[in-house]
Enzyme design. Structure first.
Site, PDB file in Angstrom:
ATOM      1  N   ASN A  13       0.685  -0.643  -0.063  1.00  8.96           N
ATOM      2  CA  ASN A  13       0.180  -0.209  -0.117  1.00  8.96           C
ATOM      3  C   ASN A  13       0.715   1.320  -0.126  1.00  8.96           C
ATOM      4  O   ASN A  13       1.994   1.332   0.444  1.00  8.96           O
ATOM      5  CB  ASN A  13      -0.921  -0.104   1.483  1.00  8.96           C
ATOM      6  CG  ASN A  13      -1.782  -0.883   1.257  1.00  8.96           C
ATOM      7  OD1 ASN A  13      -2.247  -1.727   0.305  1.00  8.96           O
ATOM      8  ND2 ASN A  13      -2.503  -1.312   3.095  1.00  8.96           N
ATOM      9  N   GLY A  43       2.014  -6.298   3.859  1.00  7.98           N
ATOM     10  CA  GLY A  43       2.923  -7.602   2.747  1.00  7.98           C
ATOM     11  C   GLY A  43       3.992  -6.703   3.014  1.00  7.98           C
ATOM     12  O   GLY A  43       5.582  -7.208   2.949  1.00  7.98           O
ATOM     13  N   ASN A 186      -1.610 -11.124  17.069  1.00  6.85           N
ATOM     14  CA  ASN A 186      -1.160 -10.640  18.393  1.00  6.85           C
ATOM     15  C   ASN A 186      -2.280 -11.327  19.520  1.00  6.85           C
ATOM     16  O   ASN A 186      -2.709 -11.853  18.960  1.00  6.85           O
ATOM     17  CB  ASN A 186      -1.351  -8.873  18.328  1.00  6.85           C
ATOM     18  CG  ASN A 186      -2.262  -8.352  17.670  1.00  6.85           C
ATOM     19  OD1 ASN A 186      -3.164  -8.957  17.946  1.00  6.85           O
ATOM     20  ND2 ASN A 186      -2.583  -6.992  17.263  1.00  6.85           N
ATOM     21  N   LEU A 220       2.959  -9.414  22.370  1.00  8.49           N
ATOM     22  CA  LEU A 220       2.210  -9.181  23.559  1.00  8.49           C
ATOM     23  C   LEU A 220       2.458  -7.669  23.626  1.00  8.49           C
ATOM     24  O   LEU A 220       3.158  -7.049  24.648  1.00  8.49           O
ATOM     25  CB  LEU A 220       2.204  -9.833  24.058  1.00  8.49           C
ATOM     26  CG  LEU A 220       1.832 -11.160  24.468  1.00  8.49           C
ATOM     27  CD1 LEU A 220       2.236 -11.757  26.258  1.00  8.49           C
ATOM     28  CD2 LEU A 220       0.278 -11.502  24.479  1.00  8.49           C
ATOM     29  N   ALA A 222       4.709  -4.158  24.387  1.00  7.71           N
ATOM     30  CA  ALA A 222       6.186  -3.794  25.002  1.00  7.71           C
ATOM     31  C   ALA A 222       5.798  -5.669  26.125  1.00  7.71           C
ATOM     32  O   ALA A 222       7.052  -5.068  27.374  1.00  7.71           O
ATOM     33  CB  ALA A 222       5.752  -2.805  26.133  1.00  7.71           C
ATOM     34  N   ASP A 252       4.259  -6.313  12.435  1.00 11.09           N
ATOM     35  CA  ASP A 252       5.017  -6.578  10.721  1.00 11.09           C
ATOM     36  C   ASP A 252       6.958  -6.994  10.900  1.00 11.09           C
ATOM     37  O   ASP A 252       7.075  -7.914  10.467  1.00 11.09           O
ATOM     38  CB  ASP A 252       4.933  -5.182   9.953  1.00 11.09           C
ATOM     39  CG  ASP A 252       3.677  -5.517   9.390  1.00 11.09           C
ATOM     40  OD1 ASP A 252       2.703  -5.927   9.423  1.00 11.09           O
ATOM     41  OD2 ASP A 252       3.074  -4.269   8.579  1.00 11.09           O
TER      42      ASP A 252
HETATM   43  P1  ADP Z   1       0.988  -5.597  16.315  1.00 10.97           P
HETATM   44  O1  ADP Z   1       1.829  -4.634  15.905  1.00 10.97           O
HETATM   45  O2  ADP Z   1       0.869  -6.924  15.263  1.00 10.97           O
HETATM   46  O3  ADP Z   1      -0.573  -5.856  17.514  1.00 10.97           O
HETATM   47  P2  ADP Z   1       2.994  -5.923  18.445  1.00 10.97           P
HETATM   48  O4  ADP Z   1       2.541  -4.330  18.998  1.00 10.97           O
HETATM   49  O5  ADP Z   1       2.734  -7.103  19.160  1.00 10.97           O
HETATM   50  O6  ADP Z   1       1.583  -6.075  17.189  1.00 10.97           O
HETATM   51  O7  ADP Z   1       4.268  -6.374  18.623  1.00 10.97           O
HETATM   52  C1  ADP Z   1       5.000  -7.245  18.356  1.00 10.97           C
HETATM   53  C2  ADP Z   1       6.254  -7.598  18.805  1.00 10.97           C
HETATM   54  O8  ADP Z   1       7.600  -6.385  18.351  1.00 10.97           O
HETATM   55  C3  ADP Z   1       6.466  -7.397  20.357  1.00 10.97           C
HETATM   56  O9  ADP Z   1       6.091  -8.892  20.313  1.00 10.97           O
HETATM   57  C4  ADP Z   1       7.577  -7.547  20.889  1.00 10.97           C
HETATM   58  O10 ADP Z   1       8.508  -8.539  20.417  1.00 10.97           O
HETATM   59  C5  ADP Z   1       7.927  -6.472  19.924  1.00 10.97           C
HETATM   60  N1  ADP Z   1       8.060  -4.646  20.732  1.00 10.97           N
HETATM   61  C6  ADP Z   1       6.138  -3.766  20.305  1.00 10.97           C
HETATM   62  N2  ADP Z   1       6.397  -2.839  20.923  1.00 10.97           N
HETATM   63  C7  ADP Z   1       8.006  -2.776  21.604  1.00 10.97           C
HETATM   64  C8  ADP Z   1       8.043  -2.037  22.531  1.00 10.97           C
HETATM   65  N3  ADP Z   1       7.590  -0.785  22.881  1.00 10.97           N
HETATM   66  N4  ADP Z   1       9.737  -2.231  23.068  1.00 10.97           N
HETATM   67  C9  ADP Z   1      10.197  -3.244  22.638  1.00 10.97           C
HETATM   68  N5  ADP Z   1       9.311  -4.673  21.681  1.00 10.97           N
HETATM   69  C10 ADP Z   1       8.754  -3.852  21.534  1.00 10.97           C
END
Ligand code: ADP
Length: 306
Positions: A13, A43, A186, A220, A222, A252
């Site tokens: 996109n 993607g 997620n 998950l 943070a 991603d």
């Molecule tokens: P989505 O954007 O699909 O909801 P997440 O927010 O779970 O995905 O983020 C994916 C992964 O990226 C997390 O499992 C973590 O390992 C890393 N991540 C995301 N946010 C943080 C953060 N604030 N600090 C450190 N790692 C992060």
């Protein structure tokens, strides 16, 4: 395990991001500021991250559709500049997929996605790359569901591994999961797919992975990652400590890092570590794509591919 390729089949996109004092109300006209054109799409973002962090012996290719507009040139060019093989990115008549992203002063956003070329995918394109055993095929759900089904079938027949990121959530994936090697979701998607209760725990994840006979990885934010192989105990990986400023695209980047390490022969645990490192590093920059991700930076945070 042999070293293979990462082949991302999914959406590409143009992100049109603009800042507004507050998110517009129905009927309201607002003066916005700072219109930015960025390459995006789940993607495209995942292929970009995979190519940026892949060790030299892993190649990354994208299968997708762009339109016949100016945006298409930029979308292809940005992926190619990151090292993604774009020879299986097709041009179709009409506009490229576009996401309109409004961000207010508090960082809240609204996003409207107009799928454009991503929705007019010729089904033959799903199998336009000859898949081989050892390849890691990465899928998300921003393209027609028939493409996802055909790609899973093709990958299974070829003996390639499938990593499915079930986002945006679509319950039609449930019958496909028996052919998926790693399901990455997620927390919200995990709850909606499997009905986990609020306190998502190790037993839920290990039990579901065993029922599906598929590795299950739940990110998950943070709080890190909870994951389980198809058979075996669940493990947790706390998030790597970084100065996060914008978590857009962390998910991603996680998928890209995961796929690169997995294709390089890393274990599930190593792939999760590489994904988490790529996600954490991407959270330190604004926007969905970290321009300076490197294998060395990910390895320094995640540990060796071992
Ligand atoms: P989505 O954007 O699909 O909801 P997440 O927010 O779970 O995905 O983020 C994916 C992964 O990226 C997390 O499992 C973590 O390992 C890393 N991540 C995301 N946010 C943080 C953060 N604030 N600090 C450190 N790692 C992060």
């Amino acid at each position: 395990m042999t070293t293979g390729r990462v082949i991302v089949v999914g959406s590409i996109n143009l992100d049109l991001l603009y800042r507004v004092p507050h998110l517009p109300r129905p009927g309201e006209t607002l003066l916005g500021a700072e219109l930015v054109r960025l390459s995006g799409g789940k993607g495209g973002n995942q292929a970009h991250a995979a190519a940026k962090v892949a060790p030299a012996e892993v190649s990354v290719a994208m299968v997708g559709c762009v339109g016949d507009d100016d945006a298409a040139t930029m979308l292809r060019g940005d992926l190619a500049a990151a090292g993604v093989d774009v020879s299986a990115v097709r041009s179709v008549a009409g506009p490229s997929g576009t996401a309109l992203i409004a961000v207010d002063e508090r960082g809240e956003n609204t996003i409207v996605v107009i799928p454009g070329a991503n929705a007019t995918w010729p089904s033959a394109a799903a199998t336009s790359i000859d898949l081989r055993p050892g390849d890691v095929v990465v899928l998300q759900l921003e393209v027609p569901f028939a493409v996802v089904e055909a790609t899973v079938a093709g990958a299974t027949a070829a003996g390639a591994r499938v990593a499915l990121n079930a986002a945006p959530l679509d319950r039609r994936v449930l019958p496909l999961l028996e052919h998926v090697d790693a399901l990455i979701v997620n927390e919200i998607e995990a709850r909606e797919l499997f009905g986990f209760d609020v306190a998502l725990g190790a037993d839920d994840v290990a039990g579901t992975a065993a029922d599906l006979d598929t590795a299950l990885v739940v990110t998950l934010g943070a709080r890190g990652v909870l994951f389980a192989p198809a058979r075996g105990a669940a493990m947790t990986l706390p998030a790597f400590a970084v100065d996060a400023i914008d978590t857009v695209g962390a998910g991603d980047a996680f998928i890209g890092g995961f796929a690169a390490a997995w294709a390089a022969g890393g274990s599930l645990e190593t792939a999760v570590r590489w994904g988490a490192a790529a996600g954490a590093l991407t959270a330190t920059v604004s926007g969905a794509r970290h321009p300076d991700l490197t294998p060395a930076a990910v390895q320094a945070l995640a540990g060796s591919l071992g």
